[in-house]
Scaffold this motif. Sequence first.
Motif, PDB file in Angstrom:
ATOM      1  N   PRO A 154      55.837  -5.774  -7.318  1.00 52.05           N
ATOM      2  CA  PRO A 154      56.581  -6.953  -7.776  1.00 52.05           C
ATOM      3  C   PRO A 154      56.981  -6.818  -9.245  1.00 52.05           C
ATOM      4  O   PRO A 154      56.370  -6.051  -9.991  1.00 52.05           O
ATOM      5  CB  PRO A 154      55.561  -8.081  -7.604  1.00 52.05           C
ATOM      6  N   LYS A 155      58.004  -7.562  -9.615  1.00 50.76           N
ATOM      7  CA  LYS A 155      58.422  -7.597 -11.027  1.00 50.76           C
ATOM      8  C   LYS A 155      57.759  -8.774 -11.730  1.00 50.76           C
ATOM      9  O   LYS A 155      57.597  -8.788 -12.942  1.00 50.76           O
ATOM     10  CB  LYS A 155      59.947  -7.777 -11.128  1.00 50.76           C
ATOM     11  N   VAL A 156      57.466  -9.802 -10.915  1.00 51.73           N
ATOM     12  CA  VAL A 156      56.776 -10.983 -11.445  1.00 51.73           C
ATOM     13  C   VAL A 156      55.438 -11.080 -10.724  1.00 51.73           C
ATOM     14  O   VAL A 156      55.378 -10.986  -9.505  1.00 51.73           O
ATOM     15  CB  VAL A 156      57.592 -12.271 -11.176  1.00 51.73           C
ATOM     16  N   LEU A 157      54.372 -11.269 -11.504  1.00 53.99           N
ATOM     17  CA  LEU A 157      53.055 -11.403 -10.906  1.00 53.99           C
ATOM     18  C   LEU A 157      52.545 -12.813 -11.201  1.00 53.99           C
ATOM     19  O   LEU A 157      52.468 -13.225 -12.360  1.00 53.99           O
ATOM     20  CB  LEU A 157      52.116 -10.344 -11.507  1.00 53.99           C
ATOM     21  N   VAL A 158      52.250 -13.552 -10.139  1.00 53.04           N
ATOM     22  CA  VAL A 158      51.766 -14.924 -10.299  1.00 53.04           C
ATOM     23  C   VAL A 158      50.297 -14.949  -9.899  1.00 53.04           C
ATOM     24  O   VAL A 158      49.942 -14.513  -8.802  1.00 53.04           O
ATOM     25  CB  VAL A 158      52.572 -15.896  -9.412  1.00 53.04           C
ATOM     26  N   LEU A 159      49.447 -15.450 -10.790  1.00 56.94           N
ATOM     27  CA  LEU A 159      47.999 -15.404 -10.568  1.00 56.94           C
ATOM     28  C   LEU A 159      47.441 -16.821 -10.555  1.00 56.94           C
ATOM     29  O   LEU A 159      47.532 -17.529 -11.548  1.00 56.94           O
ATOM     30  CB  LEU A 159      47.326 -14.604 -11.690  1.00 56.94           C
ATOM     31  N   ASP A 160      46.885 -17.243  -9.426  1.00 56.05           N
ATOM     32  CA  ASP A 160      46.338 -18.590  -9.326  1.00 56.05           C
ATOM     33  C   ASP A 160      44.819 -18.520  -9.473  1.00 56.05           C
ATOM     34  O   ASP A 160      44.115 -18.150  -8.537  1.00 56.05           O
ATOM     35  CB  ASP A 160      46.734 -19.203  -7.974  1.00 56.05           C
ATOM     36  N   GLU A 161      44.330 -18.831 -10.649  1.00 58.91           N
ATOM     37  CA  GLU A 161      42.900 -18.760 -10.954  1.00 58.91           C
ATOM     38  C   GLU A 161      42.245 -17.496 -10.409  1.00 58.91           C
ATOM     39  O   GLU A 161      41.363 -17.552  -9.564  1.00 58.91           O
ATOM     40  CB  GLU A 161      42.196 -19.980 -10.380  1.00 58.91           C
ATOM     41  N   PRO A 162      42.679 -16.352 -10.903  1.00 59.16           N
ATOM     42  CA  PRO A 162      42.240 -15.096 -10.297  1.00 59.16           C
ATOM     43  C   PRO A 162      40.771 -14.768 -10.529  1.00 59.16           C
ATOM     44  O   PRO A 162      40.227 -13.916  -9.832  1.00 59.16           O
ATOM     45  CB  PRO A 162      43.127 -14.051 -10.984  1.00 59.16           C
ATOM     46  N   THR A 163      40.111 -15.443 -11.460  1.00 54.79           N
ATOM     47  CA  THR A 163      38.717 -15.068 -11.742  1.00 54.79           C
ATOM     48  C   THR A 163      37.697 -16.044 -11.157  1.00 54.79           C
ATOM     49  O   THR A 163      36.498 -15.857 -11.334  1.00 54.79           O
ATOM     50  CB  THR A 163      38.449 -14.952 -13.260  1.00 54.79           C
ATOM     51  N   ALA A 164      38.160 -17.070 -10.437  1.00 53.79           N
ATOM     52  CA  ALA A 164      37.229 -18.078  -9.911  1.00 53.79           C
ATOM     53  C   ALA A 164      36.141 -17.430  -9.069  1.00 53.79           C
ATOM     54  O   ALA A 164      36.420 -16.595  -8.212  1.00 53.79           O
ATOM     55  CB  ALA A 164      37.993 -19.107  -9.088  1.00 53.79           C
ATOM     56  N   GLY A 165      34.908 -17.803  -9.335  1.00 56.17           N
ATOM     57  CA  GLY A 165      33.790 -17.329  -8.522  1.00 56.17           C
ATOM     58  C   GLY A 165      33.235 -15.960  -8.908  1.00 56.17           C
ATOM     59  O   GLY A 165      32.268 -15.512  -8.321  1.00 56.17           O
ATOM     60  N   LEU A 166      33.838 -15.301  -9.904  1.00 54.87           N
ATOM     61  CA  LEU A 166      33.308 -13.999 -10.320  1.00 54.87           C
ATOM     62  C   LEU A 166      32.312 -14.176 -11.459  1.00 54.87           C
ATOM     63  O   LEU A 166      32.359 -15.155 -12.188  1.00 54.87           O
ATOM     64  CB  LEU A 166      34.444 -13.082 -10.792  1.00 54.87           C
ATOM     65  N   ASP A 167      31.422 -13.193 -11.616  1.00 55.01           N
ATOM     66  CA  ASP A 167      30.486 -13.289 -12.735  1.00 55.01           C
ATOM     67  C   ASP A 167      31.210 -12.888 -14.027  1.00 55.01           C
ATOM     68  O   ASP A 167      32.327 -12.385 -13.992  1.00 55.01           O
ATOM     69  CB  ASP A 167      29.216 -12.473 -12.473  1.00 55.01           C
ATOM     70  N   PRO A 168      30.593 -13.158 -15.194  1.00 56.65           N
ATOM     71  CA  PRO A 168      31.321 -12.945 -16.456  1.00 56.65           C
ATOM     72  C   PRO A 168      31.918 -11.552 -16.602  1.00 56.65           C
ATOM     73  O   PRO A 168      33.057 -11.409 -17.048  1.00 56.65           O
ATOM     74  CB  PRO A 168      30.249 -13.203 -17.515  1.00 56.65           C
ATOM     75  N   ARG A 169      31.182 -10.533 -16.199  1.00 54.79           N
ATOM     76  CA  ARG A 169      31.731  -9.184 -16.339  1.00 54.79           C
ATOM     77  C   ARG A 169      32.925  -8.996 -15.406  1.00 54.79           C
ATOM     78  O   ARG A 169      33.961  -8.460 -15.810  1.00 54.79           O
ATOM     79  CB  ARG A 169      30.670  -8.118 -16.054  1.00 54.79           C
ATOM     80  N   GLY A 170      32.781  -9.474 -14.175  1.00 61.23           N
ATOM     81  CA  GLY A 170      33.868  -9.398 -13.206  1.00 61.23           C
ATOM     82  C   GLY A 170      35.105 -10.116 -13.704  1.00 61.23           C
ATOM     83  O   GLY A 170      36.228  -9.640 -13.553  1.00 61.23           O
ATOM     84  N   GLN A 171      34.902 -11.274 -14.322  1.00 61.28           N
ATOM     85  CA  GLN A 171      36.029 -12.045 -14.846  1.00 61.28           C
ATOM     86  C   GLN A 171      36.781 -11.259 -15.902  1.00 61.28           C
ATOM     87  O   GLN A 171      38.003 -11.175 -15.889  1.00 61.28           O
ATOM     88  CB  GLN A 171      35.529 -13.360 -15.463  1.00 61.28           C
ATOM     89  N   LYS A 172      36.009 -10.681 -16.812  1.00 63.71           N
ATOM     90  CA  LYS A 172      36.646  -9.955 -17.907  1.00 63.71           C
ATOM     91  C   LYS A 172      37.375  -8.710 -17.378  1.00 63.71           C
ATOM     92  O   LYS A 172      38.504  -8.429 -17.786  1.00 63.71           O
ATOM     93  CB  LYS A 172      35.590  -9.553 -18.949  1.00 63.71           C
ATOM     94  N   GLU A 173      36.730  -8.003 -16.444  1.00 64.60           N
ATOM     95  CA  GLU A 173      37.349  -6.793 -15.897  1.00 64.60           C
ATOM     96  C   GLU A 173      38.681  -7.106 -15.208  1.00 64.60           C
ATOM     97  O   GLU A 173      39.675  -6.413 -15.412  1.00 64.60           O
ATOM     98  CB  GLU A 173      36.406  -6.128 -14.886  1.00 64.60           C
ATOM     99  N   ILE A 174      38.676  -8.171 -14.402  1.00 62.33           N
ATOM    100  CA  ILE A 174      39.896  -8.527 -13.662  1.00 62.33           C
ATOM    101  C   ILE A 174      41.005  -8.940 -14.647  1.00 62.33           C
ATOM    102  O   ILE A 174      42.154  -8.522 -14.514  1.00 62.33           O
ATOM    103  CB  ILE A 174      39.609  -9.670 -12.659  1.00 62.33           C
TER     104      ILE A 174
END
Lengths: 288, 279
Positions: A164-184
Amino acid sequence: MDITFKDVSYIYQENSPFAHKALDNISFHITSGSFVAIIGHTGSGKSTLLQHLNGLVKPTKGEVTIGDYHLSNDKKIRNIKELRSKVGIVFQYPEHQLFEETVEKDIAFGPENFGVEKSEIQSRIQEILPAVGLPKEMLERSPFDLSGGQMRRVAIAGVLAVKPKVLVLDEPTAGLDPRGQKEIMDMFYDLHQKQGLTTVLVTHSMEDAVKYADHVIILNKGNKYMEGKPEEVLSDQKALNKVNLDVPEMIQFLLAFEKRFGMKIPYERQSVQKLAVQMQHLLKGAES
Amino acid sequence: MRRKIIEFREVSFRYEDEGPWVLKNCSFEIYENEWVAIIGHNGSGKSTIAKLMNGLLFPQEGEIYINGEQVNQESIWDIRKEVGMVFQNPDNQFVGTTVQDDVAFGMENRGFPREVMVKQIEDSLQAVGMHAYRQTEPHRLSGGQKQRVAIASVLAIAPKVLILDEATAMLDPKGRTEIMNTVSKVQENKKLSLITITHDLREVVQAERVIVMNAGVIWDEATPREIFTKKDELRKIGLDVPFVAILADELVQAGIAIHDEPLNHEELLEDLWTLHSKM
């Protein structure tokens, strides 16, 4: 691709007793290549807005323009499939949408449906795997045997495989642990920069908005409440508190510091280390 | 000496025979009226602990005692009166057609007499600030309100332990604040041990004690203040450190002698103020 909303309203179940206005005359412009954060409470209209971006819904009033594609109520959308190949949406908890027998088949599902050649799909998969941090050995495994964080990466890889040329992210880190959130989030930021994507991030996290976005839009009850540079919009504690939002934690601290010591330290996305040095200078300086 | 409400004795658990151990040899105690936060990366065993506490799962090795009674197939119905749980997704835990029906559900299942039920519905909805909504249909509530009703439903059966298993994870910031305010008020007013399983650091600093899980074992057990002095180690096991703790460290590096590990903005500003007036 540039994205423009012009006087857009969206009403659910119009002309019925259940009519509900989810978006109310909203206008804004997103420049191609920018990273925009859309912030607002549950019910503020974020999800409805997001569904306009690839033509899942059409505006009840007004017009949405995405690149060369126009969405309005009176016109049938032409080339909708093409639009959907250009705008990739990562929905909340995207791992719930996995269904194939193997990781490889699941990632290939999107591009196959858009008619991409098998050999091309293979080369895209090889390219995407390291970008989302999945090892090659995982391709043959069932996506349902993976951990939650890995499943989410597979689902994201499926969206990216359509290029895609446009990437739409709807709360992509919900439910992940802090490290997972940062990595994503770091992964999305990296893709955003390397592939020159236009990224739209729907989030509750003021910290992510201020860290990654170069433009923020705050929604409240279907209206655009504020818009601008993150460091400016997200420093306005009074305005944000009015709609039950709060400024990012570092700005909260700077405001509390100013109140206590009568000394102002401007927020310039500085590192915590830099902030400590600034505070040290101010406190030492005030003494002499 | 406070009374033990929960005791894990060398508990090990795995989901399948021959599968990997999800918990390995875990022993800890939780006391009456205590607020304990359990933190750890995804897959560290946090939620498994919660499910073992009210007999949704049983350990292969070791023993678990709730209020002195061992958790097993025979005791689970008694145990579940003592241990109430609120899960992550507010939409997955509603059964009633109105808020008060929902609160009544748990009591009906336990055969509470009507007079008691009426009173408990009143009290528990008051406690979470949802009394005005007692006739409302659940789908008209916000996520935060739904979770408050879920908490009320648990409080209605007057448990000794309330477990919140990432109960704020799917809520927006306002919903989170609502829940944390509700919970700390409830915990002050009632005799209740509170266990919050969370990634949210603001929830962690409110607890009296923190149990840190890593790969199925108890990695550490201490007050939030002590835990957050171990910043580098916490990061190594995938966890976060509060902003104030990071700032305090950087201030020390910059030559300002912060002496105690601050847990919130006020504590750090107070410390700076004292230092500043001595400079």
